[in-house]
Design an enzyme around this catalytic site. Structure first.
Site, PDB file in Angstrom:
ATOM      1  N   ALA A  75      -5.154  -2.538   0.289  1.00 18.77           N
ATOM      2  CA  ALA A  75      -6.534  -2.918   0.617  1.00 18.77           C
ATOM      3  C   ALA A  75      -6.628  -3.086   2.129  1.00 18.77           C
ATOM      4  O   ALA A  75      -5.641  -3.409   2.789  1.00 18.77           O
ATOM      5  CB  ALA A  75      -6.863  -4.233  -0.067  1.00 18.77           C
ATOM      6  N   GLY A 131      -3.077  -2.446  -3.154  1.00 13.65           N
ATOM      7  CA  GLY A 131      -4.128  -1.712  -3.860  1.00 13.65           C
ATOM      8  C   GLY A 131      -3.807  -0.223  -4.001  1.00 13.65           C
ATOM      9  O   GLY A 131      -4.320   0.441  -4.914  1.00 13.65           O
ATOM     10  N   GLU A 186      -1.811  -0.033  -6.992  1.00 13.29           N
ATOM     11  CA  GLU A 186      -2.692  -0.270  -8.140  1.00 13.29           C
ATOM     12  C   GLU A 186      -3.556   0.961  -8.465  1.00 13.29           C
ATOM     13  O   GLU A 186      -3.859   1.225  -9.619  1.00 13.29           O
ATOM     14  CB  GLU A 186      -3.560  -1.506  -7.876  1.00 13.29           C
ATOM     15  N   GLU A 246       0.965  -8.219  -1.913  1.00 18.56           N
ATOM     16  CA  GLU A 246      -0.051  -9.268  -1.764  1.00 18.56           C
ATOM     17  C   GLU A 246       0.560 -10.640  -1.512  1.00 18.56           C
ATOM     18  O   GLU A 246       0.000 -11.468  -0.795  1.00 18.56           O
ATOM     19  CB  GLU A 246      -0.946  -9.313  -3.013  1.00 18.56           C
TER      20      GLU A 246
END
Ligand code: COA
Length: 259
Positions: A66, A110, A113, A133
């Site tokens: 992210a 992300g 993910e 994270e």
């Protein structure tokens, strides 16, 4: 359609999606997420596209996570509001056709993910995965505890999510995070080869098979087997199912029409 942060091409039955923000290692900002979601939805409705492939531009990364600078600028209420809307990870996971992820370089947070939301992960030897994270005082929020645990088991998911350590391509392959491992720079070529083999088959059967396997992740075995039976019967009743069986009997190649 012109996008700022992604590229979309088609090559015969293949839809090729490339995240194109290489100066920021393809970090997922809100523009990437929105554009990727729009492009995935467009490919879902394009009858000429049978299989999609997702990859990242540049030498260094599939996606380095992210966009942390956006996180920094957001309040908790704003983040919650974003989570109330449909997300790109779900758009990919719910894509009705097969979608492969071709991974090289960093595949973090992300990015990992996104790869987990795809149906199959093809990586080259430069790929490095991490649920990073925890290093930010956060936890994965888009499947990195759920899809990851289902794919590699809770123990390996714990190790990745609680340490934030990088897992190299060979180890990712060994623990089942990567299904196909290839030499450096060959990930896209290999993904296209596999996608091309899928694209020869009936779109109806591809869709039903995918749906049935996805159900296996959610339903108890008895319910999954019941659904599988129904989906098999739907394939059996489809024109393509009749055509495939008939073509075998007549010793010819099938002509699938997608119905
Ligand atoms: N969000 C925002 N920007 C990012 C980013 C991210 N997740 N990952 C990389 N970038 C940016 C860098 O800030 C840098 O921008 P700049 O040139 O304007 O300074 C650019 O991408 C190149 O990255 P850089 O850090 O210079 O490359 P590197 O090879 O030295 O390091 C990483 C690569 C992946 C180790 C490092 O970029 C990193 O740790 N990124 C953050 C990873 C992360 O925490 N992701 C999970 C978020 S949940």
């Amino acid at each position: 359609m012109d996008y700022e942060t992604i590229r979309v091409e088609t090559d015969g039955p293949l839809g090729l999606l490339t995240i194109h923000r290489p100066d920021k290692l393809n970090a997922l900002n809100s523009t990437v997420r929105r554009e990727l979601m729009e492009a995935v939805d467009a490919l879902a409705h394009d009858d000429d596209v049978k299989v999609a492939i997702l990859s990242g531009a540049g030498e260094k990364a599939f996606v380095a996570g992210a966009d942390v600078s956006e996180f920094a600028a957001r309040t908790p209420a704003e983040q919650r509001e974003l989570y109330n809307h449909r997300r790109v990870y779900d758009a990919i996971a719910d894509f009705p056709k097969p979608i492969l992820c071709a991974v090289h370089g960093y595949c973090l947070g992300g990015g990992s993910e996104l790869a987990l939301a795809c149906d199959l992960r093809v990586a080259d030897r430069t790929a490095r995965f991490s649920q990073a994270e925890i290093r930010l005082g956060l936890i994965p929020g888009a499947g990195g505890t759920q899809r990851l645990a289902r794919l590699v088991g809770p123990g390996q998911a714990m190790r990745m999510a609680l340490t934030g350590d990088m897992v190299d391509a060979e180890e990712a392959h060994r623990i089942g995070l990567v299904e196909v491992l290839v030499d450096e720079g060959r990930h896209l070529e290999k993904a296209r080869e596999i996608a091309g083999r899928m694209a020869r088959w009936s779109p109806v059967a591809l869709r039903l098979a995918k749906r049935s396997i996805k159900a296996a992740m959610e339903a108890p075995l008895s319910a999954g087997l019941e659904l599988e039976k129904e989906l098999f019967l739907a394939a059996f009743a489809s024109d393509d199912g009749r055509e495939g069986v008939q073509a075998f009997v007549e010793k010819r190649d099938p002509e699938f029409k997608g119905r």
